[in-house]
Design a protein around this motif. Structure first.
Motif, short mmCIF file in Angstrom:
data_model
loop_
_atom_site.label_atom_id
_atom_site.label_comp_id
_atom_site.label_asym_id
_atom_site.label_seq_id
_atom_site.Cartn_x
_atom_site.Cartn_y
_atom_site.Cartn_z
N LEU A 175 115.77 -9.43 -32.28
CA LEU A 175 115.06 -10.70 -32.37
C LEU A 175 114.74 -11.00 -33.82
O LEU A 175 114.54 -10.11 -34.65
N ALA A 176 114.68 -12.29 -34.13
CA ALA A 176 114.40 -12.71 -35.50
C ALA A 176 113.01 -12.26 -35.91
O ALA A 176 112.02 -12.49 -35.21
N ALA A 177 112.92 -11.61 -37.07
CA ALA A 177 111.63 -11.15 -37.56
C ALA A 177 110.88 -12.30 -38.22
O ALA A 177 111.46 -13.13 -38.91
N MET A 178 109.56 -12.35 -38.01
CA MET A 178 108.71 -13.36 -38.63
C MET A 178 108.07 -12.76 -39.86
O MET A 178 107.96 -11.54 -40.01
N ALA A 231 106.14 -5.99 -31.33
CA ALA A 231 106.82 -5.74 -30.05
C ALA A 231 106.43 -6.83 -29.06
O ALA A 231 105.57 -7.67 -29.33
N TYR A 232 107.10 -6.78 -27.91
CA TYR A 232 106.69 -7.58 -26.75
C TYR A 232 106.31 -6.61 -25.63
O TYR A 232 106.99 -5.60 -25.41
N GLU A 233 105.23 -6.96 -24.91
CA GLU A 233 104.85 -6.20 -23.73
C GLU A 233 105.19 -7.03 -22.50
O GLU A 233 104.79 -8.19 -22.40
N VAL A 234 105.96 -6.45 -21.58
CA VAL A 234 106.43 -7.15 -20.39
C VAL A 234 105.80 -6.50 -19.16
O VAL A 234 105.92 -5.29 -18.96
N SER A 235 105.14 -7.30 -18.34
CA SER A 235 104.51 -6.78 -17.12
C SER A 235 104.46 -7.89 -16.08
O SER A 235 104.81 -9.04 -16.35
N THR A 253 107.21 -1.89 -23.06
CA THR A 253 107.06 -2.33 -24.45
C THR A 253 108.42 -2.31 -25.13
O THR A 253 109.12 -1.29 -25.12
N VAL A 254 108.80 -3.46 -25.68
CA VAL A 254 110.10 -3.59 -26.34
C VAL A 254 109.86 -3.95 -27.81
O VAL A 254 109.42 -5.06 -28.11
N PRO A 255 110.13 -3.03 -28.74
CA PRO A 255 109.95 -3.34 -30.16
C PRO A 255 110.87 -4.48 -30.61
O PRO A 255 111.97 -4.65 -30.08
N LEU A 256 110.42 -5.25 -31.57
CA LEU A 256 111.23 -6.35 -32.09
C LEU A 256 112.50 -5.86 -32.77
O LEU A 256 113.45 -6.62 -32.95
N THR A 257 112.51 -4.58 -33.16
CA THR A 257 113.70 -4.03 -33.79
C THR A 257 114.81 -3.72 -32.80
O THR A 257 115.95 -3.46 -33.18
N ASP A 258 114.48 -3.75 -31.49
CA ASP A 258 115.49 -3.48 -30.47
C ASP A 258 116.41 -4.69 -30.29
O ASP A 258 116.01 -5.82 -30.59
N PRO A 259 117.62 -4.48 -29.78
CA PRO A 259 118.50 -5.61 -29.50
C PRO A 259 117.86 -6.58 -28.50
O PRO A 259 117.10 -6.18 -27.62
N ALA A 260 118.19 -7.85 -28.63
CA ALA A 260 117.59 -8.88 -27.77
C ALA A 260 117.92 -8.64 -26.30
O ALA A 260 117.12 -8.98 -25.42
N ASP A 261 119.08 -8.01 -26.02
CA ASP A 261 119.43 -7.83 -24.61
C ASP A 261 118.52 -6.82 -23.92
O ASP A 261 118.38 -6.84 -22.70
N ARG A 262 117.88 -5.92 -24.68
CA ARG A 262 116.94 -4.99 -24.05
C ARG A 262 115.70 -5.75 -23.56
O ARG A 262 115.19 -5.49 -22.47
N LEU A 263 115.23 -6.69 -24.36
CA LEU A 263 114.10 -7.50 -23.92
C LEU A 263 114.50 -8.36 -22.73
O LEU A 263 113.75 -8.52 -21.76
N ALA A 264 115.71 -8.93 -22.78
CA ALA A 264 116.20 -9.75 -21.66
C ALA A 264 116.26 -8.91 -20.38
O ALA A 264 115.90 -9.40 -19.30
N ASP A 265 116.71 -7.66 -20.48
CA ASP A 265 116.79 -6.79 -19.31
C ASP A 265 115.39 -6.49 -18.76
O ASP A 265 115.19 -6.45 -17.53
N ALA A 266 114.43 -6.27 -19.66
CA ALA A 266 113.07 -5.96 -19.21
C ALA A 266 112.46 -7.16 -18.48
O ALA A 266 111.80 -7.00 -17.45
N VAL A 267 112.71 -8.36 -18.99
CA VAL A 267 112.18 -9.57 -18.34
C VAL A 267 112.87 -9.78 -16.99
O VAL A 267 112.21 -10.08 -16.00
N ALA A 268 114.19 -9.61 -16.94
CA ALA A 268 114.93 -9.79 -15.69
C ALA A 268 114.47 -8.80 -14.63
O ALA A 268 114.35 -9.14 -13.45
N SER A 269 114.23 -7.55 -15.03
CA SER A 269 113.79 -6.54 -14.09
C SER A 269 112.42 -6.89 -13.52
O SER A 269 112.18 -6.76 -12.31
#
Length: 466
Positions: free
Chosen positions: A2-5, A424-428, A441-457
């Motif tokens: 994900l793009a860093a701010m 990071a993002y916290e998904v619950s 918890t998905v760190p911003l340094t992880d690939p975007a698809d890991r966050l997408a998978d966590a949200v989809a799950s």
């Protein structure tokens, strides 16, 4: 990834500075709320913000054009839709307050300056359009207009918080579960149930008295809140002994022989799906979504054009519509009553304009707060990150992205909570009683698809209610 701010100092979890606790566990407010309005502007990172109350989400085509003009002339060229079916103008300049107020008054959008922040009324957006709801649901829109008129004529109503909410449900249960302070539910046979907060009992009132009964409930809340002395803004904030049952008991003395009965819980809200909605009366309505609740002024003008009645407005061509737009609490827009021959082409035109018209769209059920750079409290550009991890379809629980722990605009019921923490993002899953997965918890340094998978799950979790 994900793009860093740019680095920002960590912001602690939100604490409303008006909230103190000095009476046991009671919620005590030491001042009135600072909720923005059309006349009370809020200073944000991207300029001033105006929040315009739209009772039942209603706009005429001409009023929609007026708001588009206001956004272009004074703001950032967008209209933001809220979780109460209201509208926000952002990016307003320092000297815009007076010209904005003049424009809104000329459009008929400010019937009372004293009451403009308390006109918080949500209503079933498909009422009277699809044959569903009690007796077809047509009464609800009339209730909304009458309740708004009564509110604006009430000397007591300006004391309500800008967060106090009325919900008018046509019997299908879509807005009855939005956590309103006063809820009216239409019943077959011309009666209505009136519920205060989360009370486990409701009052049955004649349908013709429903709007006046709702106002009486709000005024009863003000009486009880004054007696409690805690400065409560919402029914749920009243302390023990002064809670919803106490408001109901007082209300019974102010209504003509209301009948009390247990309140049956309604199902989780079901927002209108995008697409065509057929009416038993032979007309067709259109339902569309604004991605993440943001309409460009070009999209708003296109909506007004499609809604235009026979003969059009002075600035739109005719489509034979009702000249009405209904903003929904799920950041969508319903255009009622088009002729069937123009409905299909109108929907395709709105799709071309960038609005969501496909019921299987991955944008369905996806929401986000303003995020960075518009909000100084946000820890991430949540809108960009939500778009970058768009799921494959709109099935499952609704998802809301928040730039901080305040979770502004989150949905009611069960939902997927995606919160930025800075690195990071916290998904619950929130709002469930059983079976909710643990926070991921998905760190911003992880690939975007890991966050997408966590949200989809998380989104695939079984929907339950608390």
């Amino acid at each position: 990834m994900l793009a860093a701010m740019p680095p920002t100092p960590a912001i602690p979890p939100h604490r409303d500075e008006s909230l103190v606790r000095d009476r046991g566990d009671a919620c005590v407010r030491d001042r009135g709320d600072a909720c923005p309005g059309a006349l009370r502007l809020h200073s944000a990172a991207d300029g001033h913000l105006a929040r315009l109350r739209l009772p039942a989400g209603l706009l005429t085509a001409r009023q929609a054009l007026a708001l588009a003009d206001a956004a272009d002339r004074l703001g950032d060229g967008h209209l933001s839709l809220t979780s109460r079916g209201n509208a926000e103008l952002r990016g307003l300049g320092d000297d815009c307050a007076e010209p904005l107020a003049d424009l809104l008054r000329a459009a008929g959008l400010l019937p009372s300056d004293r009451h403009e922040r308390v006109r918080n009324i949500v209503a079933s957006p498909l009422a009277g359009l699809d044959g569903q709801g009690a007796d077809g649901g047509a009464a609800v829109q009339e209730w909304a207009r009458e309740l708004d008129r009564l509110l604006c004529a009430s000397d007591a109503a300006p004391a309500l918080s800008g967060r106090f909410l009325f919900a008018l449900d046509d019997g299908r249960g879509d807005v009855a579960s939005l956590g309103a302070d006063v809820t009216l539910i239409a019943e077959s046979g011309g009666t209505a149930l009136l519920r205060v907060g989360d009370d486990d009992r409701a009052l049955r009132v004649p349908g013709g008295d429903a709007p006046r009964s709702a106002l009486a409930a709000a005024e009863a809340f003000l009486t009880v809140a004054r007696e409690a002395g805690t400065g409560s803004w919402r029914v749920r904030e009243l302390p023990p002994g002064y809670a919803a049952p106490a408001v109901r008991a007082l209300l019974r003395t102010r209504l003509p022989e209301p009948y009390t009965q247990p309140y049956a819980q309604v199902p989780a809200p079901a927002p209108p799906r995008p697409g065509l909605i057929t009416s038993p009366r032979g007309t067709t309505s259109l339902s569309v979504l604004a991605p993440l609740g943001r309409l460009t002024t070009a999209q708003l003008r296109r909506l007004a054009a499609v809604a235009a009645p026979s003969g059009g407005t002075s600035r739109t061509e005719s489509r034979g519509g009702s000249a009405e737009l209904r903003m929904t609490p799920w950041r969508g827009v319903v255009l009622p009553g088009l002729p069937p021959e123009t409905a299909g082409p109108g929907l395709r035109e709105l799709a071309t304009a960038g609005l969501v018209t496909d019921p299987a769209s991955p944008w369905y059920g996806l929401g986000a707060c303003t995020g960075r750079p518009g909000c100084a409290k946000s820890l991430s550009d949540v809108r960009a990150d939500a778009a970058a991890t768009l799921p494959g379809n709109g099935a499952g629980l609704p998802v809301h992205w928040s730039g901080c722990a305040r979770r502004c605009g989150h949905p009611h019921g069960a939902w997927v909570d995606v919160v930025a923490t800075g690195d990071a993002y916290e998904v619950s899953v929130r709002g469930t009683r059983h079976g909710a997965p643990a926070t991921t918890t998905v760190p911003l340094t992880d690939p975007a698809d890991r966050l997408a998978d966590a949200v989809a799950s998380a989104r695939a979790a079984t929907r339950t209610t608390p």
